[in-house]
Each structure stands twice: as C-alpha cells, then as structure tokens.
Write a protein that holds these residues in place. Sequence first.
Motif, PDB file in Angstrom:
ATOM      1  N   SER A 196       0.826  -1.210   0.000  1.00 35.62           N
ATOM      2  CA  SER A 196       0.000   0.000   0.000  1.00 35.62           C
ATOM      3  C   SER A 196       0.859   1.259   0.000  1.00 35.62           C
ATOM      4  CB  SER A 196      -0.946   0.006   1.209  1.00 35.62           C
ATOM      5  OG  SER A 196      -0.209  -0.001   2.418  1.00 35.62           O
ATOM      6  N   LEU A 197       1.936   1.263   0.777  1.00 37.57           N
ATOM      7  CA  LEU A 197       2.808   2.433   0.838  1.00 37.57           C
ATOM      8  C   LEU A 197       3.543   2.645  -0.489  1.00 37.57           C
ATOM      9  CD1 LEU A 197       4.305   1.980   4.427  1.00 37.57           C
ATOM     10  CD2 LEU A 197       2.674   3.736   3.683  1.00 37.57           C
ATOM     11  N   SER A 198       3.941   1.569  -1.139  1.00 35.19           N
ATOM     12  CA  SER A 198       4.639   1.674  -2.418  1.00 35.19           C
ATOM     13  C   SER A 198       3.707   2.181  -3.515  1.00 35.19           C
ATOM     14  CB  SER A 198       5.232   0.318  -2.820  1.00 35.19           C
ATOM     15  OG  SER A 198       6.274  -0.063  -1.946  1.00 35.19           O
ATOM     16  N   ILE A 199       2.475   1.695  -3.532  1.00 39.45           N
ATOM     17  CA  ILE A 199       1.497   2.159  -4.524  1.00 39.45           C
ATOM     18  C   ILE A 199       1.204   3.641  -4.332  1.00 39.45           C
ATOM     19  CG2 ILE A 199      -0.919   1.963  -5.225  1.00 39.45           C
ATOM     20  CD1 ILE A 199      -0.700  -1.036  -4.867  1.00 39.45           C
ATOM     21  N   GLN A 200       1.225   4.088  -3.085  1.00 38.65           N
ATOM     22  CA  GLN A 200       1.028   5.511  -2.802  1.00 38.65           C
ATOM     23  C   GLN A 200       2.116   6.347  -3.491  1.00 38.65           C
ATOM     24  OE1 GLN A 200      -0.421   7.669   1.146  1.00 38.65           O
ATOM     25  NE2 GLN A 200       1.617   6.822   1.390  1.00 38.65           N
ATOM     26  N   HIS A 201       3.357   5.909  -3.412  1.00 40.05           N
ATOM     27  CA  HIS A 201       4.449   6.620  -4.092  1.00 40.05           C
ATOM     28  C   HIS A 201       4.302   6.521  -5.608  1.00 40.05           C
ATOM     29  CE1 HIS A 201       7.325   8.241  -1.204  1.00 40.05           C
ATOM     30  NE2 HIS A 201       6.993   7.258  -0.399  1.00 40.05           N
ATOM     31  N   LEU A 202       3.802   5.389  -6.085  1.00 35.19           N
ATOM     32  CA  LEU A 202       3.575   5.219  -7.520  1.00 35.19           C
ATOM     33  C   LEU A 202       2.568   6.250  -8.014  1.00 35.19           C
ATOM     34  CD1 LEU A 202       4.099   3.298 -10.025  1.00 35.19           C
ATOM     35  CD2 LEU A 202       1.972   2.168  -9.377  1.00 35.19           C
ATOM     36  N   SER A 258      11.825   4.618 -15.379  1.00 36.93           N
ATOM     37  CA  SER A 258      11.677   5.258 -14.068  1.00 36.93           C
ATOM     38  C   SER A 258      11.949   4.259 -12.944  1.00 36.93           C
ATOM     39  CB  SER A 258      10.267   5.834 -13.935  1.00 36.93           C
ATOM     40  OG  SER A 258       9.996   6.223 -12.612  1.00 36.93           O
ATOM     41  N   GLY A 259      11.349   3.073 -13.061  1.00 36.48           N
ATOM     42  CA  GLY A 259      11.554   2.045 -12.034  1.00 36.48           C
ATOM     43  C   GLY A 259      12.995   1.569 -11.973  1.00 36.48           C
ATOM     44  N   LEU A 260      13.578   1.280 -13.126  1.00 37.86           N
ATOM     45  CA  LEU A 260      14.963   0.803 -13.168  1.00 37.86           C
ATOM     46  C   LEU A 260      15.927   1.881 -12.674  1.00 37.86           C
ATOM     47  CD1 LEU A 260      14.992  -1.088 -16.597  1.00 37.86           C
ATOM     48  CD2 LEU A 260      14.983  -2.104 -14.314  1.00 37.86           C
ATOM     49  N   SER A 261      15.665   3.125 -13.051  1.00 40.46           N
ATOM     50  CA  SER A 261      16.523   4.224 -12.619  1.00 40.46           C
ATOM     51  C   SER A 261      16.487   4.388 -11.106  1.00 40.46           C
ATOM     52  CB  SER A 261      16.080   5.534 -13.285  1.00 40.46           C
ATOM     53  OG  SER A 261      16.251   5.476 -14.685  1.00 40.46           O
ATOM     54  N   THR A 262      15.298   4.264 -10.537  1.00 41.58           N
ATOM     55  CA  THR A 262      15.166   4.397  -9.085  1.00 41.58           C
ATOM     56  C   THR A 262      15.909   3.287  -8.359  1.00 41.58           C
ATOM     57  OG1 THR A 262      13.022   5.507  -9.308  1.00 41.58           O
ATOM     58  CG2 THR A 262      13.515   4.499  -7.179  1.00 41.58           C
ATOM     59  N   LEU A 263      15.769   2.059  -8.834  1.00 40.95           N
ATOM     60  CA  LEU A 263      16.488   0.942  -8.206  1.00 40.95           C
ATOM     61  C   LEU A 263      18.003   1.150  -8.301  1.00 40.95           C
ATOM     62  CD1 LEU A 263      14.336  -2.082  -9.458  1.00 40.95           C
ATOM     63  CD2 LEU A 263      14.325  -1.039  -7.186  1.00 40.95           C
ATOM     64  N   GLY A 318      11.722   1.352  -3.244  1.00 46.88           N
ATOM     65  CA  GLY A 318      12.056   0.256  -4.151  1.00 46.88           C
ATOM     66  C   GLY A 318      10.821  -0.496  -4.627  1.00 46.88           C
ATOM     67  N   GLY A 319       9.847  -0.668  -3.732  1.00 47.45           N
ATOM     68  CA  GLY A 319       8.599  -1.329  -4.102  1.00 47.45           C
ATOM     69  C   GLY A 319       7.843  -0.550  -5.159  1.00 47.45           C
ATOM     70  N   ALA A 320       7.814   0.785  -5.018  1.00 44.62           N
ATOM     71  CA  ALA A 320       7.161   1.629  -6.026  1.00 44.62           C
ATOM     72  C   ALA A 320       7.846   1.477  -7.384  1.00 44.62           C
ATOM     73  CB  ALA A 320       7.192   3.089  -5.582  1.00 44.62           C
ATOM     74  N   ALA A 321       9.178   1.358  -7.357  1.00 42.49           N
ATOM     75  CA  ALA A 321       9.933   1.177  -8.597  1.00 42.49           C
ATOM     76  C   ALA A 321       9.568  -0.140  -9.276  1.00 42.49           C
ATOM     77  CB  ALA A 321      11.430   1.229  -8.309  1.00 42.49           C
ATOM     78  N   VAL A 322       9.423  -1.190  -8.495  1.00 40.88           N
ATOM     79  CA  VAL A 322       9.048  -2.498  -9.043  1.00 40.88           C
ATOM     80  C   VAL A 322       7.653  -2.437  -9.657  1.00 40.88           C
ATOM     81  CG1 VAL A 322       8.534  -4.896  -8.463  1.00 40.88           C
ATOM     82  CG2 VAL A 322      10.568  -3.794  -7.508  1.00 40.88           C
ATOM     83  N   PHE A 323       6.721  -1.784  -8.978  1.00 39.71           N
ATOM     84  CA  PHE A 323       5.359  -1.649  -9.520  1.00 39.71           C
ATOM     85  C   PHE A 323       5.368  -0.864 -10.832  1.00 39.71           C
ATOM     86  CE2 PHE A 323       3.655  -2.468  -5.112  1.00 39.71           C
ATOM     87  CZ  PHE A 323       2.923  -3.584  -5.462  1.00 39.71           C
TER      88      PHE A 323
END
Length: 435
Positions: free
Chosen positions: A21-27, A52-57, A317-322
């Motif tokens: 839930s917290l990661s989706i919020q950042h997404l 965007s996701g790969l760059s963040t990771l 990191g979770g937001a990046a994966v999503f």
Amino acid sequence: MTRQDIVLDVHERPKVPQWISLSIQHLFAMFGATILVPFLVGLSPSVALISSGLSTLGYLVITKGQIPAYLGSSFAFIAPVIAAKASGGPGTAMLVGFMAGMIYGIVALLIKQFGVKWLLNILPPIVVGPVIMVIGLGLAGNAVNMAMRIDPNDAATYSSLHFSVALVTLFLTIIATMFFKGFFGVIPVLFGIVCGYTYAAIVGIVDFSGVTAAKWFEAPELLIPFVTYSPELKWSVAIAMLPVVIVTFSENIGHQMVLSKVINRNLLVKPGLHRAIAGDGFALTLASLIGGPPNTTYGENIGVLAITRVFSVFVIGGAAVFAIIFGFIGKFSALISSIPTNVMGGVSILLFGIIASSGLRMLIDNKVDFSKNRNLIIASVILVIGIGGAFIQVTEQVQISGMALAAIIGAILNFVLPGREKNVDENALLSEDNN
C-alpha cells in the motif's frame, strides 16, 4: 524530529500488506508527471515507467540505500528532447539524456574531489533562476496549442469543445492543488488528468479502440542504440542540452537539501552529494539506452515522505518495481495513449507556469537584490534572449540558440560584471565537507 515521529526509518522494512500500500502511494504520486513528459515529447509512456523504475532501483544502489528518493521523467528536458527529435528523430533525442548522464558523472567525480563550493559559484541563483523561468515560459506556446486545438501543430483546428476539456482539466487540477489534503494533496496532477479524461470521454472525444485491441501483457517497444536505431551525434543538440543540465544540477542539490531536512540526516555528507549526482547521472544514461525520457529525483515523492513519515527505501524500491510491472501491461499503455492532447494541454498550462514561477521563487528565496543593476541586467538579458529565440549560427550544423545562448551569456555576465559575490553561502547543510 524524535524517533517517535518516524513511522518507518530509512532502513526499516514494512510488513508485506503495508509495504504494498505504501509503495502504490508513491507510484500514484509520481505517476501523473512521469507519463505526461513522454506524452508531450512523443515517447512511450510504458518505456518511461520502466526506465523510471529501473533508474530508481539503480539510484538506491549507488547511494548505498541511504537516500529514499524516487526518480521520474524530468520536465526540464522537454524542450531539448523535442528539438532533438525534430532535427534527427528519436535516436538523436535519446542522446540528450546520454550526454547529460556523462556530464553528471564527471561533475560527481569533481564534487567528490573538490567539494561543492565551486559548483554553487558557477551556478548562482541570479543565473539559474531566470534560466528556469525561460524553460517554463519557452514551453508556454506548446501548452496553449495542445489545449486549444484538435491537432496541436495545425492552427486551423481550433475547437471550443476541445478547449473546454483543457479548461476543465486545468481548473480541477488547481482545485486539487489548493484544497486537497493528505495523500490526495500530493497527486493533484493525477487527479486532474483522470477528471479531464472522464470529461473528455463524456463529450465524446476519446477513442477507446486502441484499448480494446491491446493485449493485457505486452512488451513495450524499447529504443536501443545500434539495435533499433543508429545514434547520430549533433552538436546543436549537445549545446541545447547544457543549460538544462545547469538547472537540473541546482534542482538536485535543492532536493537533497530538502530531503535531508525531512528525514533529519545530512545526505550531502553521507552518503554524499557526489553519490546523489552519480545516481541521477545513471538514471539519465539508463533512460537514454532504452528509449525513455530523462529522469530526475521527484519533489512529489519527497512530499509523500514528509506527510507519511515513512522514510523506508524498501517502500521506494517497491514503487519502482510496480512501475516496471505497469510498463508491461498493454491495456494500461493503450489507455494512456488514448488520453486526448487537450487533457495534457490543460495540465501543462499549470505545470509549465509552475516551472517558470519556480525560477522566480528561487530568486526570492535567495534574496536576490534587484535594486542592484548587475542583477537586473543579468536576469533581463537571460529572459529576453531565452524567450525571444535569439541564436548564434556557429557552423552550418551547429546553432547556439534560445535557452542555451541565454544561459551562456548569463553565466558570462555574472563573472564579468562588478559586484559578484565570490563566496556563495552554502546554507547550513552545505557547510560541511562533502568528500
């Protein structure tokens, strides 16, 4: 800030349901702006999400998991990417991010070796502020054309109906920005796009055929150098990109200062500004290698950190994966592509104006004294040359124009005019050694 004020600290891992839930919020916080940029420059929103996701990771790894920052599409690079694409196609546009990434890498090494004072003396607010204003105001015509016309490139296609879509989107985005609180207060752009899209569908200007035909899972079309295209270096593109790098350096330093205050750690010392700059450089280079728009750290996500008091890099990191997963959902990509340009035009009127106003705010926050003729001269010259479209034809292929010329002349004036402050105040956070 006491430990009791923190919900999750930087290295704390939440339980899975809370983590999701917290990661989706950042997404959601980064989503509206991240898909808007590729929409404006004619790149794939799906690839933008993946990059965007790969760059963040990658950023989290380079900064040793100590900076909870999310990276998304950068508005500052819109103008040079559009210009590069017009002069040489998508392949040339990709070189904008690649060259910027290389410059970031060099500057990161210099900051590690010599600290940051030299950079702040080269880029004082009196130069950077007006250049930021030129970026926003230079894009104003694009926003208005997108808002008013069926085809942004054809003045004869003015439509009151389509303009109404832009105005509805604009006003609802303003309402969300002004009056929404909490989580919804950090996603006004996404709210405006969704509402504008809904209104556009009601008045019948949305084509859903692409969404119906799209597959649920579909690999996006990546732009990979020497595989899908042959890169072509154009010096005019490189020159046009340089003033944008000046702006994004200042933006990144500012983000690190704000983030340091939010999480109560001096990130400019540990892990160091050089690592943050290197992480941004990696993001720019990676995005250019797969066909995404240039990326940068996002103030929207810093706002989420401040509101939720959740500083965990695992959540980021979770937001990046999503984001990466969403990039492979074909129906989702088709849905984004079905958004009328008028919706994006309405949002862009506000966002491009905010970019320009951010330059003005930089001048105010740094107490730039316009009773001094040198400051008045520098700002005036930068604004008129940048917005007026002045240019110098160096060779048949190389032209220094607009924003690039304005930034160069502004920097020269800052150095040659008397009264320059030779020792820039680095602020309390920058007073320590960054090596």
